[in-house]
Design a protein around this motif. Structure first.
Motif, short mmCIF file in Angstrom:
data_model
loop_
_atom_site.label_atom_id
_atom_site.label_comp_id
_atom_site.label_asym_id
_atom_site.label_seq_id
_atom_site.Cartn_x
_atom_site.Cartn_y
_atom_site.Cartn_z
N TYR A 69 0.83 -1.21 0.00
CA TYR A 69 0.00 0.00 0.00
C TYR A 69 0.86 1.26 0.00
O TYR A 69 0.53 2.26 -0.65
CB TYR A 69 -0.93 0.00 1.21
CG TYR A 69 -2.18 -0.82 1.02
CD1 TYR A 69 -3.00 -0.63 -0.10
CD2 TYR A 69 -2.59 -1.77 1.95
CE1 TYR A 69 -4.16 -1.37 -0.28
CE2 TYR A 69 -3.74 -2.52 1.78
CZ TYR A 69 -4.53 -2.31 0.66
OH TYR A 69 -5.68 -3.04 0.48
N SER A 72 2.11 1.99 -3.43
CA SER A 72 1.05 2.45 -4.33
C SER A 72 0.51 3.82 -3.95
O SER A 72 -0.35 4.37 -4.65
CB SER A 72 -0.10 1.44 -4.36
OG SER A 72 -0.78 1.42 -3.12
N SER A 74 -1.14 4.52 -1.10
CA SER A 74 -2.29 4.42 -0.19
C SER A 74 -1.79 4.43 1.25
O SER A 74 -1.75 3.39 1.93
CB SER A 74 -3.10 3.15 -0.48
OG SER A 74 -3.56 3.13 -1.81
N LEU A 77 -3.99 3.20 4.36
CA LEU A 77 -4.09 1.74 4.46
C LEU A 77 -2.75 1.13 4.88
O LEU A 77 -2.71 0.15 5.64
CB LEU A 77 -4.53 1.15 3.12
CG LEU A 77 -5.99 1.44 2.74
CD1 LEU A 77 -6.25 1.02 1.30
CD2 LEU A 77 -6.94 0.71 3.68
N ALA A 78 -1.66 1.73 4.41
CA ALA A 78 -0.34 1.26 4.82
C ALA A 78 -0.16 1.43 6.32
O ALA A 78 0.25 0.50 7.02
CB ALA A 78 0.75 2.02 4.06
#
Length: 241
Positions: A69, A72, A74, A77-78
């Motif tokens: 995440y 990417s 995000s 979410l990470a």
């Protein structure tokens, strides 16, 4: 008799079921690692997620999910998944390291980044990237002396690690400690030949108006990295006569 053995039988069945769940989790995790190593990140993410479904306390899987995440973009979410890993294992260096990078790169909260880098380093003192991360962050805060100390720590772990040389050279040049930079890089070059070390050493010689020293670094650099040598030569040619 049955009443006596029933609790034992239930315990055995429950243990077997739990063992089967953990075994499936490990299978999905192993598959996720293979997919990640082949840069198949969406597929890897699915496998790591399945691993956590079978084993809610699979801290390594949460970290891998967090890493994907993070790559990417995000970050929420990470962060969530790194924290899930820490809820299982509060001393998980990779999770602390992941959070530190989010604070450094995405949130730009350098105080928090240093806090988490430091926490990770106390658990894992063999990770060159953690000390490099601290050097980068201290340079960003213009605390260059501290950046120097952590870049050197990173290079003690891996003397060929170029990002740490970048932070080391930047910090020395920002503080105009050119002679100290040359001395430190001599020590590093005695361990192993690294093009970036020659480059920054050469730059420092030009700042000290020592053309002979700069040319020595240029000649050595030309043998291993012509492009870097060309950049150094431009600095040498621009030196006052």
């Amino acid at each position: 008799m049955l009443k006596r053995f029933l609790p034992l039988l239930i315990s055995i069945l429950l243990f077997s079921a739990a063992h089967a769940q953990v075994s499936k989790a490990k299978q999905h995790y192993k598959s996720g690692i293979q997919l990640r190593n082949n840069n198949k990140f969406p597929e890897a993410l699915a496998e790591f997620s399945k691993a956590t479904e079978f084993d809610k306390k699979f801290d390594s899987a949460y970290v891998e999910i967090g890493n994907i995440y993070s790559k990417s973009g995000s970050m929420d979410l990470a962060m969530t998944n790194y924290n899930k890993a820490l809820a299982v294992n509060p001393k998980y260096a990779d999770a602390l390291f992941g959070i530190a990078k989010i604070y450094r790169d995405a949130i730009k909260n350098y105080d928090s980044a240093i806090y988490f880098f430091d926490a990770a380093a106390k658990i894992d003192s063999t990770n060159k990237e953690i000390f490099y991360g601290m050097a980068w962050t201290y340079n960003a805060r213009k605390e260059h002396d501290l950046a120097i100390s952590y870049a050197i720590k990173s290079l003690k772990i891996d003397n060929t690690y170029k990002p740490a040389y970048g932070e080391l050279g930047h910090a020395y040049r920002a503080t105009k400690k050119y002679a100290a930079c040359i001395e430190q890089l001599k020590k590093n070059l005695a361990v192993s030949v690294v093009d970036v070390a020659y480059l920054y050493s050469g730059y420092c010689y030009t700042e000290l108006n020592n053309k002979e020293g700069a040319m020595q670094q240029y000649e050595a650099l030309k043998k291993i990295n012509e492009k870097m040598a060309g950049a150094l030569k431009k600095k040498i040619d621009a030196m006052p006569q």
